[in-house]
Design a protein around this motif. Structure first.
Motif, PDB file in Angstrom:
ATOM      1  N   ALA A 148     -58.193  40.587  24.774  1.00 16.14           N
ATOM      2  CA  ALA A 148     -56.754  40.339  24.859  1.00 16.14           C
ATOM      3  C   ALA A 148     -56.071  40.669  23.536  1.00 16.14           C
ATOM      4  O   ALA A 148     -54.994  41.274  23.505  1.00 16.14           O
ATOM      5  CB  ALA A 148     -56.501  38.882  25.235  1.00 16.14           C
ATOM      6  N   LEU A 153     -51.932  41.469  23.245  1.00 16.27           N
ATOM      7  CA  LEU A 153     -51.344  40.248  23.775  1.00 16.27           C
ATOM      8  C   LEU A 153     -51.241  39.203  22.678  1.00 16.27           C
ATOM      9  O   LEU A 153     -52.111  39.109  21.816  1.00 16.27           O
ATOM     10  CB  LEU A 153     -52.198  39.706  24.924  1.00 16.27           C
ATOM     11  N   ASP A 157     -46.570  35.398  25.384  1.00  9.46           N
ATOM     12  CA  ASP A 157     -46.294  36.504  26.300  1.00  9.46           C
ATOM     13  C   ASP A 157     -46.234  36.006  27.738  1.00  9.46           C
ATOM     14  O   ASP A 157     -47.053  35.182  28.157  1.00  9.46           O
ATOM     15  CB  ASP A 157     -47.385  37.575  26.201  1.00  9.46           C
ATOM     16  N   LEU A 159     -46.736  37.084  31.546  1.00 10.32           N
ATOM     17  CA  LEU A 159     -47.381  38.125  32.350  1.00 10.32           C
ATOM     18  C   LEU A 159     -46.541  38.399  33.596  1.00 10.32           C
ATOM     19  O   LEU A 159     -46.358  37.521  34.435  1.00 10.32           O
ATOM     20  CB  LEU A 159     -48.786  37.683  32.760  1.00 10.32           C
ATOM     21  N   VAL A 196     -45.848  42.840  30.273  1.00 12.53           N
ATOM     22  CA  VAL A 196     -45.469  41.544  29.720  1.00 12.53           C
ATOM     23  C   VAL A 196     -44.002  41.542  29.332  1.00 12.53           C
ATOM     24  O   VAL A 196     -43.410  42.593  29.058  1.00 12.53           O
ATOM     25  CB  VAL A 196     -46.328  41.174  28.491  1.00 12.53           C
TER      26      VAL A 196
END
Length: 228
Positions: A148, A153, A157, A159, A196
Motif C-alpha cells: 500500500a 496510499l 485516503d 477508496l 482514491v
C-alpha cells in the motif's frame, strides 16, 4: 423539511439492495425456466425452418418468460442506478454530520495528510464519472515498506474504486468490507487500479499489487468504513 440522517439513509439503502437482490434471484429462476425449455435462452429462434412455431418448446411460455426477464432486468438496473445515487447522498450527509463534531488531533493529522499530493499519481480533477462514486472505505493506517505504501496510499485516503469494486459491491448486504478482502485475495500478485479521493473534488488513480511482504496481509494497510 426534515433532512434524513445517515442512519435513515443507510436503512433505506439496505432495503433497496435487498429489493435488487430479490429481483436478481427472480431473474435466475426465469432463466432456469428457459433452460428447461430446451435451453433456448433469450435469443434462440422459436420458429422452425418451415416457418411454423417449434413443436419441441412451449412457445407461449418462452415468450412470456423472456418478456419477464427483460422487464425485471430493467427494474434491477433502475434500482442499481438509484442505489448508486443513494450511496452518494449517504456519503454527503455523513460528511455533514461529521463536521458538527470537534476534530481530534488524530483526525487533524489525517486531514493534513489527505491534502498532500500523491507522488506519481494520475490526477483526474473533476472527472464527472468519478465524482458520482461514493467512498467504500477509508485508509486508517499504512505500514512502511508495504504494498500500500509503495502504491502511494496514505492515511485518510478514501477508496472510491478498487479494480471493478465500488461502494455498491461492498455495501453491508453484499458482504461489507469482507467483499473487498475476498477480492484482494483473488488478485494476489496482480496489479489493481485504485481510485482514491484525497482532497476536494480531485481524484487519483494508483496501481496497487496485493502481495506477500514482511508484514501482515497482502496490502499492509488498515481499512475501515467511512463512518468509523
Amino acid at each position: 423539511m426534515t433532512v434524513p440522517s445517515s442512519a435513515d439513509l443507510a436503512a433505506a439503502l439496505k432495503t433497496l439492495i435487498a429489493q435488487r437482490d430479490a429481483l436478481e434471484a427472480e431473474i435466475l429462476d426465469l432463466l432456469e425456466i428457459l433452460k428447461a425449455q430446451g435451453n433456448v435462452g433469450m435469443t434462440a429462434p422459436l420458429v422452425g425452418a418451415d416457418g411454423f412455431p417449434r413443436a419441441d418448446v412451449d412457445v407461449y411460455t418462452v415468450r412470456h418468460t423472456r418478456a419477464e426477464v427483460i422487464r425485471k432486468r430493467n427494474d434491477a438496473k433502475a434500482l442499481t442506478d438509484r442505489i448508486e445515487s443513494e450511496l452518494h447522498e449517504l456519503h454527503r450527509v455523513a460528511q455533514l454530520e461529521r463536521t458538527t463534531t470537534i476534530p481530534t488531533p488524530q483526525a487533524q493529522n489525517e486531514s493534513a495528510a489527505a491534502a498532500a499530493p500523491i507522488p506519481g499519481a494520475a490526477d483526474h480533477g473533476d472527472d464527472a464519472g468519478l465524482a458520482t462514486l461514493a467512498p467504500m472505505a477509508r485508509i486508517d493506517a499504512v505500514a512502511p515498506e508495504s504494498p500500500a505504501s509503495a502504491a502511494g496510499l496514505v492515511t485518510g485516503d478514501l477508496l472510491l474504486r478498487v479494480g471493478r469494486l465500488t461502494a455498491v459491491d461492498t455495501a453491508p448486504t453484499m458482504g461489507g468490507l469482507g467483499a473487498l478482502g475476498a477480492y484482494v485475495q483473488q488478485h494476489k500478485n496482480r496489479p489493481l487500479a485504485v481510485v482514491v479521493r484525497r482532497a476536494g473534488p480531485s481524484h487519483c488513480t494508483l496501481q496497487l499489487t496485493p502481495k506477500e511482504w514482511d508484514g501482515r496481509g497482502l496490502l499492509g494497510c488498515h481499512i475501515v468504513p467511512t463512518d468509523a
